[in-house]
Design a protein around this motif. Structure first.
Motif, mmCIF file in Angstrom:
data_model
loop_
_atom_site.group_PDB
_atom_site.id
_atom_site.type_symbol
_atom_site.label_atom_id
_atom_site.label_comp_id
_atom_site.label_asym_id
_atom_site.label_seq_id
_atom_site.Cartn_x
_atom_site.Cartn_y
_atom_site.Cartn_z
ATOM 1 N N PHE A 259 -19.572 86.521 48.702
ATOM 2 C CA PHE A 259 -19.327 87.778 48.010
ATOM 3 C C PHE A 259 -20.178 87.805 46.741
ATOM 4 C CE2 PHE A 259 -15.387 87.142 50.391
ATOM 5 C CZ PHE A 259 -15.279 88.368 51.039
ATOM 6 N N ASN A 260 -21.021 88.815 46.632
ATOM 7 C CA ASN A 260 -21.789 88.984 45.397
ATOM 8 C C ASN A 260 -21.183 90.058 44.508
ATOM 9 O OD1 ASN A 260 -22.430 91.271 46.789
ATOM 10 N ND2 ASN A 260 -24.628 90.862 46.955
ATOM 11 N N ASN A 261 -20.064 90.626 44.957
ATOM 12 C CA ASN A 261 -19.261 91.508 44.116
ATOM 13 C C ASN A 261 -17.869 91.589 44.744
ATOM 14 O OD1 ASN A 261 -18.840 94.278 45.621
ATOM 15 N ND2 ASN A 261 -20.979 93.678 46.012
ATOM 16 N N SER B 266 -20.479 73.142 50.860
ATOM 17 C CA SER B 266 -21.280 73.592 49.722
ATOM 18 C C SER B 266 -20.670 74.873 49.192
ATOM 19 C CB SER B 266 -22.734 73.853 50.134
ATOM 20 O OG SER B 266 -23.370 72.669 50.573
ATOM 21 N N THR B 267 -20.678 75.016 47.890
ATOM 22 C CA THR B 267 -20.194 76.243 47.273
ATOM 23 C C THR B 267 -21.115 76.631 46.128
ATOM 24 O OG1 THR B 267 -18.250 77.375 46.361
ATOM 25 C CG2 THR B 267 -18.647 75.129 45.605
ATOM 26 N N TYR B 268 -21.221 77.927 45.915
ATOM 27 C CA TYR B 268 -22.018 78.472 44.817
ATOM 28 C C TYR B 268 -21.200 79.588 44.167
ATOM 29 C CZ TYR B 268 -25.225 81.661 42.477
ATOM 30 O OH TYR B 268 -25.811 82.488 41.551
ATOM 31 N N PHE B 269 -21.225 79.653 42.848
ATOM 32 C CA PHE B 269 -20.575 80.762 42.147
ATOM 33 C C PHE B 269 -21.255 80.985 40.810
ATOM 34 C CE2 PHE B 269 -18.149 76.861 41.668
ATOM 35 C CZ PHE B 269 -18.014 76.703 40.299
ATOM 36 N N LEU C 23 -23.576 82.009 33.885
ATOM 37 C CA LEU C 23 -24.098 80.751 34.413
ATOM 38 C C LEU C 23 -23.892 80.718 35.922
ATOM 39 C CD1 LEU C 23 -22.558 78.321 31.749
ATOM 40 C CD2 LEU C 23 -24.906 79.189 31.790
ATOM 41 N N GLN C 24 -24.536 79.782 36.583
ATOM 42 C CA GLN C 24 -24.366 79.619 38.021
ATOM 43 C C GLN C 24 -24.249 78.133 38.351
ATOM 44 O OE1 GLN C 24 -27.751 81.311 40.029
ATOM 45 N NE2 GLN C 24 -29.233 80.445 38.602
ATOM 46 N N ALA C 25 -23.362 77.828 39.306
ATOM 47 C CA ALA C 25 -23.079 76.441 39.656
ATOM 48 C C ALA C 25 -23.222 76.243 41.162
ATOM 49 C CB ALA C 25 -21.659 76.060 39.213
ATOM 50 N N TRP C 26 -23.723 75.057 41.514
ATOM 51 C CA TRP C 26 -23.817 74.631 42.909
ATOM 52 C C TRP C 26 -23.063 73.311 43.054
ATOM 53 C CZ3 TRP C 26 -27.777 76.387 39.923
ATOM 54 C CH2 TRP C 26 -28.521 77.498 40.364
ATOM 55 N N ILE C 27 -22.153 73.235 44.006
ATOM 56 C CA ILE C 27 -21.388 72.021 44.253
ATOM 57 C C ILE C 27 -21.526 71.675 45.730
ATOM 58 C CG2 ILE C 27 -19.114 70.917 44.164
ATOM 59 C CD1 ILE C 27 -18.359 72.953 41.990
ATOM 60 N N ASP C 28 -21.969 70.463 46.015
ATOM 61 C CA ASP C 28 -22.216 70.035 47.397
ATOM 62 C C ASP C 28 -21.522 68.704 47.661
ATOM 63 O OD1 ASP C 28 -24.430 72.057 48.211
ATOM 64 O OD2 ASP C 28 -25.155 71.221 46.323
ATOM 65 N N SER D 106 -19.752 86.158 41.498
ATOM 66 C CA SER D 106 -20.084 85.951 42.908
ATOM 67 C C SER D 106 -19.571 84.579 43.316
ATOM 68 C CB SER D 106 -21.599 86.044 43.143
ATOM 69 O OG SER D 106 -22.293 85.040 42.405
ATOM 70 N N TRP D 107 -19.309 84.458 44.624
ATOM 71 C CA TRP D 107 -18.799 83.178 45.128
ATOM 72 C C TRP D 107 -19.117 83.074 46.614
ATOM 73 C CZ3 TRP D 107 -12.984 81.654 46.038
ATOM 74 C CH2 TRP D 107 -12.913 80.279 46.297
#
Length: 340
Positions: free
Chosen positions: A33-35, A94-97, A181-186, A246-247
């Motif tokens: 979801f980007n919104n 993997s997650t991004y937000f 900010l943006q985060a990547w977790i793997d 976004s997530w």
């Protein structure tokens, strides 16, 4: 006959291919979801708890309100399986937000990405706990915290005494600036390695992780439980605002040709020779199934070639009268054979 045989082979091949895809499809879970507007349909996949709500026409989800003791969470509704496929293997994820945190006093908690067992009721989270989560007791979790108090990122396992911490001042980042900010977790299941990356919004994903840690998920949840994932925040005695813009989240299963047991780095340091054997009945089933599919495919190919040859040679036109006149000897032999 050849046409019927080929059709039968392709039917069986399609059936087994469908079965294999069905068996492996359950190991993947994903969303993006980007919104969070009405047209995004996020509410069918994500659940909001506490003070969390979509704001600014769905531009973001505001997890905390600008009042004291506010807490909120956004949780993925679907249960995710730790193990998937045949043979069963621990999944990677993997997650991004993208997010922002603003606080005048700097006394809020910040934001946490959390993984927790599906046996823990979501509605029992403690709004007064760190990051709006329960701390201690039977609540087992894995989290990555973005703490504005010390301007650091930490990796936690079932309590908020971090296993590893990285101060963000060293990379010129600030959590409570209000900037996006943006985060990547793997998490890689083969190596049991959790990696965290962070950057300013609009910048590229860093090559090297900000911090990483060896996390053995089966030791946290030995019963092969399912799990939920979410983003949670609380502001304590401050007016901290936390927004998620976004997530995305995705699980993946390691290919069958890769080993399913991670290597213990401590054993490598000791120089011990260890032979890891993973021979399961499901492995044999997959080998037999693969051989059967290969056999069916080769059989279908053979039938196709046979049908092609039959079509070309069995339906040849009769020899013309001119050929009779030119090659009478050959014609007589053919007639003799017909009489026999």
């Amino acid at each position: 006959m050849a046409a019927y045989s080929t059709s039968w082979y392709f039917t069986i091949l399609y059936f087994f291919t469908f079965c294999v895809k069905s068996l492996t499809a359950g190991s993947n879970s994903s969303f993006y979801f980007n919104n969070f507007g009405q047209n995004s349909g996020f509410d069918s996949v994500l659940a909001l708890y506490g003070d969390a709500k979509a704001v600014n026409g769905g531009l973001s989800v505001q997890l905390t309100a600008p009042v004291d003791s506010s807490a909120g969470r956004v949780i993925y509704k679907n249960r995710i399986k730790f193990y998937g496929g045949i043979p069963e293997k621990l999944v990677s994820f993997s997650t991004y937000f993208s997010f922002s945190i603003s606080s005048d006093s700097g006394n809020g908690d910040g934001l946490a990405f959390v993984v927790f067992s599906d046996v823990f009721p979501v509605d029992l989270f403690d709004d007064d706990g760190s990051f709006g989560l329960s701390n201690g007791g039977n609540f087992k979790f894995l989290s990555v915290e973005f703490d504005i108090n010390g301007n650091h990122v930490g990796i936690d396992s079932s309590n908020f005494v971090s296993l590893k911490v990285r101060n963000l001042s060293s990379v010129n980042l600030g959590l409570n600036s209000g900037n996006r900010l943006q985060a990547w977790i793997d998490y890689e299941s083969m190596s049991r390695r959790l990696e965290v990356r962070l950057n300013k919004f609009g910048e590229t994903r860093p090559i090297d992780p900000l911090l990483f840690e060896h996390i053995d998920l089966p030791k946290i949840w030995p019963e092969k439980e399912g799990f939920f994932v979410g983003l949670s925040s609380s502001n304590g005695n401050s007016a901290q605002l936390c927004n998620v813009y976004s997530w995305s989240f995705k699980t993946r299963r390691a290919p069958d040709w890769m080993h399913s047991v991670a290597v213990d780095p401590n054993l490598l340091k000791q120089g011990e020779e260890n032979e890891v054997k993973v021979h399961k009945s499901s492995d044999c089933v997959m080998r037999v199934l693969s051989a059967l599919i290969l056999g069916i495919g080769l059989g279908a190919l053979g039938s196709f070639i046979g049908m092609f040859v039959w079509t070309v040679f069995a339906k040849r036109q009769p020899i013309s009268p001119e050929e009779y006149a030119v090659k009478p000897v050959v014609h007589e032999k053919a007639s003799a054979n017909e009489k026999q």
